[in-house]
Design a protein around this motif. Structure first.
Motif, PDB file in Angstrom:
ATOM      1  N   TRP A   1       0.829  -1.211   0.000  1.00 32.77           N
ATOM      2  CA  TRP A   1       0.000   0.000   0.000  1.00 32.77           C
ATOM      3  C   TRP A   1       0.857   1.252   0.000  1.00 32.77           C
ATOM      4  CZ3 TRP A   1      -0.158   3.826   3.794  1.00 32.77           C
ATOM      5  CH2 TRP A   1       0.434   3.521   5.022  1.00 32.77           C
ATOM      6  N   VAL A   2       2.026   1.190   0.668  1.00 28.52           N
ATOM      7  CA  VAL A   2       2.935   2.341   0.677  1.00 28.52           C
ATOM      8  C   VAL A   2       3.466   2.583  -0.733  1.00 28.52           C
ATOM      9  CG1 VAL A   2       5.179   3.161   1.508  1.00 28.52           C
ATOM     10  CG2 VAL A   2       3.572   2.118   3.099  1.00 28.52           C
ATOM     11  N   CYS A   3       3.927   1.503  -1.386  1.00 33.40           N
ATOM     12  CA  CYS A   3       4.435   1.639  -2.749  1.00 33.40           C
ATOM     13  C   CYS A   3       3.329   2.102  -3.693  1.00 33.40           C
ATOM     14  CB  CYS A   3       4.993   0.319  -3.245  1.00 33.40           C
ATOM     15  SG  CYS A   3       6.390  -0.226  -2.290  1.00 33.40           S
ATOM     16  N   GLY A   4       2.127   1.600  -3.477  1.00 27.89           N
ATOM     17  CA  GLY A   4       1.007   1.952  -4.351  1.00 27.89           C
ATOM     18  C   GLY A   4       0.687   3.435  -4.296  1.00 27.89           C
ATOM     19  N   LEU A   5       0.633   3.971  -3.077  1.00 29.72           N
ATOM     20  CA  LEU A   5       0.330   5.400  -2.972  1.00 29.72           C
ATOM     21  C   LEU A   5       1.472   6.237  -3.534  1.00 29.72           C
ATOM     22  CD1 LEU A   5      -1.494   5.625   0.469  1.00 29.72           C
ATOM     23  CD2 LEU A   5      -2.437   5.449  -1.829  1.00 29.72           C
ATOM     24  N   ALA A   6       2.719   5.777  -3.310  1.00 29.16           N
ATOM     25  CA  ALA A   6       3.863   6.502  -3.875  1.00 29.16           C
ATOM     26  C   ALA A   6       3.825   6.432  -5.399  1.00 29.16           C
ATOM     27  CB  ALA A   6       5.173   5.930  -3.355  1.00 29.16           C
ATOM     28  N   PHE A   7       3.358   5.309  -5.926  1.00 33.12           N
ATOM     29  CA  PHE A   7       3.265   5.073  -7.366  1.00 33.12           C
ATOM     30  C   PHE A   7       2.434   6.169  -8.052  1.00 33.12           C
ATOM     31  CE2 PHE A   7       1.739   2.837 -11.177  1.00 33.12           C
ATOM     32  CZ  PHE A   7       2.813   2.051 -11.536  1.00 33.12           C
ATOM     33  N   ILE A   8       1.279   6.523  -7.469  1.00 33.87           N
ATOM     34  CA  ILE A   8       0.517   7.606  -8.100  1.00 33.87           C
ATOM     35  C   ILE A   8       1.027   8.972  -7.681  1.00 33.87           C
ATOM     36  CG2 ILE A   8      -1.749   6.889  -8.881  1.00 33.87           C
ATOM     37  CD1 ILE A   8      -2.755   7.342  -6.097  1.00 33.87           C
ATOM     38  N   SER A   9       1.544   9.079  -6.463  1.00 33.91           N
ATOM     39  CA  SER A   9       2.000  10.371  -5.987  1.00 33.91           C
ATOM     40  C   SER A   9       3.178  10.888  -6.813  1.00 33.91           C
ATOM     41  CB  SER A   9       2.420  10.239  -4.526  1.00 33.91           C
ATOM     42  OG  SER A   9       2.054  11.361  -3.804  1.00 33.91           O
ATOM     43  N   ALA A  10       4.081   9.996  -7.191  1.00 29.40           N
ATOM     44  CA  ALA A  10       5.247  10.405  -7.969  1.00 29.40           C
ATOM     45  C   ALA A  10       4.808  10.966  -9.314  1.00 29.40           C
ATOM     46  CB  ALA A  10       6.188   9.227  -8.177  1.00 29.40           C
TER      47      ALA A  10
ATOM     48  N   VAL B   1       3.864   9.316   0.132  1.00 28.22           N
ATOM     49  CA  VAL B   1       2.647   8.851   0.793  1.00 28.22           C
ATOM     50  C   VAL B   1       2.034   9.986   1.611  1.00 28.22           C
ATOM     51  CG1 VAL B   1       1.713   7.210   2.443  1.00 28.22           C
ATOM     52  CG2 VAL B   1       3.450   6.478   0.838  1.00 28.22           C
ATOM     53  N   LEU B   2       2.888  10.670   2.347  1.00 26.91           N
ATOM     54  CA  LEU B   2       2.436  11.826   3.122  1.00 26.91           C
ATOM     55  C   LEU B   2       1.789  12.858   2.205  1.00 26.91           C
ATOM     56  CD1 LEU B   2       2.992  12.802   6.142  1.00 26.91           C
ATOM     57  CD2 LEU B   2       4.768  14.221   5.158  1.00 26.91           C
ATOM     58  N   GLN B   3       2.440  13.096   1.076  1.00 34.46           N
ATOM     59  CA  GLN B   3       1.942  14.081   0.123  1.00 34.46           C
ATOM     60  C   GLN B   3       0.624  13.647  -0.491  1.00 34.46           C
ATOM     61  OE1 GLN B   3       5.613  13.856  -1.831  1.00 34.46           O
ATOM     62  NE2 GLN B   3       6.513  15.567  -0.728  1.00 34.46           N
ATOM     63  N   PHE B   4       0.487  12.349  -0.713  1.00 29.81           N
ATOM     64  CA  PHE B   4      -0.775  11.850  -1.247  1.00 29.81           C
ATOM     65  C   PHE B   4      -1.937  12.241  -0.334  1.00 29.81           C
ATOM     66  CE2 PHE B   4      -4.068   8.614  -0.932  1.00 29.81           C
ATOM     67  CZ  PHE B   4      -4.556   8.625  -2.216  1.00 29.81           C
ATOM     68  N   PHE B   5      -1.779  11.942   0.951  1.00 27.01           N
ATOM     69  CA  PHE B   5      -2.868  12.260   1.884  1.00 27.01           C
ATOM     70  C   PHE B   5      -3.085  13.766   1.990  1.00 27.01           C
ATOM     71  CE2 PHE B   5      -1.827   7.959   3.511  1.00 27.01           C
ATOM     72  CZ  PHE B   5      -3.075   7.400   3.309  1.00 27.01           C
ATOM     73  N   LEU B   6      -1.993  14.511   1.918  1.00 31.31           N
ATOM     74  CA  LEU B   6      -2.106  15.957   2.012  1.00 31.31           C
ATOM     75  C   LEU B   6      -2.855  16.531   0.815  1.00 31.31           C
ATOM     76  CD1 LEU B   6      -1.247  18.112   3.951  1.00 31.31           C
ATOM     77  CD2 LEU B   6       0.776  18.484   2.574  1.00 31.31           C
ATOM     78  N   ILE B   7      -2.582  15.976  -0.367  1.00 30.04           N
ATOM     79  CA  ILE B   7      -3.255  16.460  -1.567  1.00 30.04           C
ATOM     80  C   ILE B   7      -4.763  16.213  -1.456  1.00 30.04           C
ATOM     81  CG2 ILE B   7      -3.499  16.074  -4.050  1.00 30.04           C
ATOM     82  CD1 ILE B   7      -0.403  15.515  -4.005  1.00 30.04           C
ATOM     83  N   VAL B   8      -5.113  15.025  -0.960  1.00 26.92           N
ATOM     84  CA  VAL B   8      -6.534  14.729  -0.759  1.00 26.92           C
ATOM     85  C   VAL B   8      -7.124  15.683   0.290  1.00 26.92           C
ATOM     86  CG1 VAL B   8      -8.200  12.999  -0.023  1.00 26.92           C
ATOM     87  CG2 VAL B   8      -6.239  12.324  -1.414  1.00 26.92           C
TER      88      VAL B   8
END
Lengths: 595, 68
Positions: A45-54, A194-201
């Motif tokens: 799940w960590v890699c997955g969120l980083a996958f779209i965040s990048a 991952v942190l950025q993903f949640f922040l963007i949401v």
């Protein structure tokens, strides 16, 4: 625009955490594998969120909202056609070879499967490309902050001229990304993504909810939008009946197949995130997990653009406009007109005012968010920018160190040396990006041309990987010749065609005019289709007349010679195939709902 | 890996949520004209606080299970 203390405080908290993660992760970064591959130890799940965040750089966030404001909900094709199917494919079919071959990068897979020259071509073009794209995104972000006049107040307080805002943005963003990638390498970059993903949401969701409530929900929004903006497929039958100017075949094949698979399945920037997973099944699940949020991202990034055009235009000049220039009104909502150097609106040949769609998101933030949430929204924008840039930087330092430095410059050094080299590569990679950002300010045309060259190089790549992974007869000579031929074909096609209304030059037609396309997008898609087809055909032809490699050397690299990874012990929801099926079914539903 | 990413995520959203809730309690309500009259700082702050708390909780629980 001036920010309140609370807005700055929110940004500061974010910065503390970003840098703090770098410092903590550094303690666990001991080998080059830790630095470049996150020790291959991260959960899916960590890699997955980083996958779209990048992939979710500022250009994506700003650009997709801009495109939403310009073309309507059809922009979702970039997600539901142009991303999800490819993400499912890379997870289910390709990841076993990337991860299972123990290659440390995508170019390294090419060396294992084909030969040295194919790897060198891919590694060098990729390294140059990542440096330039992080430079271009740095430039875009600094330009945006300058337009928003975000830094004017703090600069004035320090007694510095407002013109420094640009330099300050570049310097600050470069230093922050440098700090955390230098310290913790890929782990640090992925954790921050991952942190950025949640922040963007967290930053954009309130914007969408407020905007939707304001215009009366989806039905209220639809009623206020220009014709055709509320449908993704209606009108795609012919290029003349939809705002994008592309017909369905060019869209599905060019965007949905060639460009999308070329990016999601072969671009090391995203694939690297999956390679950091702790097991082959986690690596395969990475893009599938990423596909779930990716699927609903249109609601987060395209809807604000739609709402921006649906709102009534403000009667007073919006805060972003310099001067009180009287502007003729077009259907623009709160999207402001593009301004030239002297602060006057830019008009096209027909006297129509050009809109600055890139300001759709910033305008929406200002329109709906009070101090407090505004700080959160802007921090989300900054976060998206940094995640995109860090993605480029970590992919660059890995390809540089493993595929260029270790392969051609210093092969037999110690692991500590390569770890050190990775950190150095981070420093000079970011230095070169800063340089690229300044080149972009001076010579806009050079950047346009470079991006064009990258597009030519990228267009055929997926044909090479497809044949490499699924046809054991494909040879290194075939792959290399195919790539070169595909790139040349892309350049020739671009040189001989022109979107309607454009002048010959960087938009095409520099070799003469054979064919005209209804839009630039259509031209891009068809360039890609042609490049892919030429690469595919040439690779097959040359492979058939050159000597194949022994099958024993290709085990683990080619589909027909590799054992399927055992996954019988996994519950169904951790198996790639059922997950991929669910993802595709949900995407189909979304396409139908917004038909 | 040494660090469970849920812990810093939980902490950061906890801090940000608390800041927004506090600001929502003290700020002049006139600023909410933009946000359709809703005190979005307070409301969204609570949501972030809850999210941060949940993340932190799960991160801690996983950490304990690993060391136990």
């Amino acid at each position: 625009m001036t920010l309140s203390a609370i807005d700055w405080a929110i940004m500061l908290v974010y910065l503390v955490f970003v840098l703090g993660i770098g410092v903590v992760v550094k303690r666990h970064t001991r080998s080059s594998e830790d630095f470049f591959l996150a020790g291959r130890a991260l959960p899916a799940w960590v890699c997955g969120l980083a996958f779209i965040s990048a992939n979710l750089g500022a250009q994506e966030v700003i650009g997709m909202a801009a495109s939403g404001a310009k073309y309507g909900i059809a922009t979702s094709h970039f997600y539901w056609v142009g991303a999800i199917p490819a993400m499912v494919f890379v997870g289910v079919f390709m990841m076993p070879f990337y991860y299972g071959s123990r290659a440390r990068s995508v170019p390294e897979y090419l060396r294992l499967r084909f030969d040295e020259k194919t790897r060198a071509l891919n590694a060098v073009s990729f390294a140059v490309m990542t440096v330039f794209s992080s430079g271009v995104s740095m430039y875009a972000m600094a330009k945006l902050l300058q337009t928003l006049k975000l830094l004017d107040a703090p600069l004035a307080a320090l007694g510095l001229p407002a013109a420094w805002a640009f330099h300050l943005s570049i310097l600050a963003s470069a230093c922050i990304v440098l700090a955390y990638t230098f310290l913790g390498g890929l782990t640090s970059a992925i954790y921050n993504e991952v942190l950025q993903f949640f922040l963007i949401v967290a930053g954009f969701l309130p914007l969408v909810l407020l905007g939707l409530a304001d215009v009366g929900g989806w039905s209220g929004l639809k009623a206020r939008l220009p014709d055709g903006f509320a449908h993704s497929w209606q009108g795609m039958g012919s290029a003349s009946t939809n705002p994008m100017g592309v017909e369905w075949f060019g869209m599905v094949m060019g965007l949905g197949f060639v460009l999308s698979f070329g990016y999601w399945c072969t671009d090391f920037l995203v694939v690297q995130r999956a390679m950091a997973a702790h097991s082959i099944s986690a690596a395969r699940r990475t893009p599938l997990i990423a596909a779930l949020p990716k699927m609903v991202f249109p609601f987060l990034v395209i809807l604000p653009g739609l709402i921006a055009v649906a709102l009534p235009a403000p009667s007073a000049p919006p805060t972003l406009q310099a001067g009180d220039v009287a502007t003729p009104r077009v259907q623009s909502g709160i999207v402001p007109p593009k301004l030239d150097e002297s602060g006057r609106p830019v008009v096209d040949k027909n006297g129509k005012v050009q809109l600055d769609y890139d300001l759709a998101i910033p305008q929406m933030l200002l329109h709906y968010l009070p101090p407090g949430l505004l700080g959160l929204g802007l921090t989300a924008l900054l976060a998206s920018f940094m995640s995109g840039m860090a993605g480029n930087v970590t992919a660059f330092n890995t390809v540089w160190t493993y595929d260029i430095y270790q392969s051609y410059i210093r092969p037999q050094a110690s692991d500590e040396h390569y770890l050190w080299m990775g950190r150095m590569a981070t420093v000079f990679g970011i230095g070169l990006s800063v340089l690229a950002a300044y080149v972009a300010t001076r010579f806009n045309n050079i950047m346009d041309m470079l991006q064009l060259v990258f597009a030519f190089v990228n267009a055929p790549v997926f044909a090479t990987f497809l044949l490499g992974m699924f046809w054991k007869r494909a040879t290194g000579h075939g792959a290399f010749t195919g790539l070169v031929a595909g790139t040349v074909a892309a350049a020739l096609h671009h040189g001989l065609t022109l979107p309607s209304g454009a002048e010959a030059g960087v938009k095409g037609g520099w070799l003469g005019m054979v064919e005209s396309y209804p839009s630039e997008m259509a031209q891009n898609f068809w360039t890609a289709i042609l490049a892919w087809s030429v690469c595919f055909a040439v690779t097959i032809a040359v492979s058939l007349i050159t000597a194949p490699r022994a099958e024993s050397e290709l085990v683990g690299l080619v589909y027909s010679l590799t054992q399927r990874p055992a996954e019988d012990d996994l519950p169904w929801f951790e198996r790639p195939a059922p997950l991929g099926g669910i993802v595709l079914a949900l995407t189909l539903v979304l396409n139908v709902v917004f038909w | 890996m040494g660090l469970d990413i849920r812990l810093p995520i939980g902490l950061m959203f906890g801090v940000l949520g608390a800041m927004l809730v506090a600001y929502g309690l003290v700020a002049d309500p006139a600023i909410y004209q933009r946000s359709l009259g809703l005190n979005v700082n307070f409301g969204w702050g609570l949501a972030l606080l809850a999210f941060g708390g949940a993340m932190f909780h799960f991160g801690r629980r996983a950490g304990k299970a690993r060391t136990a």
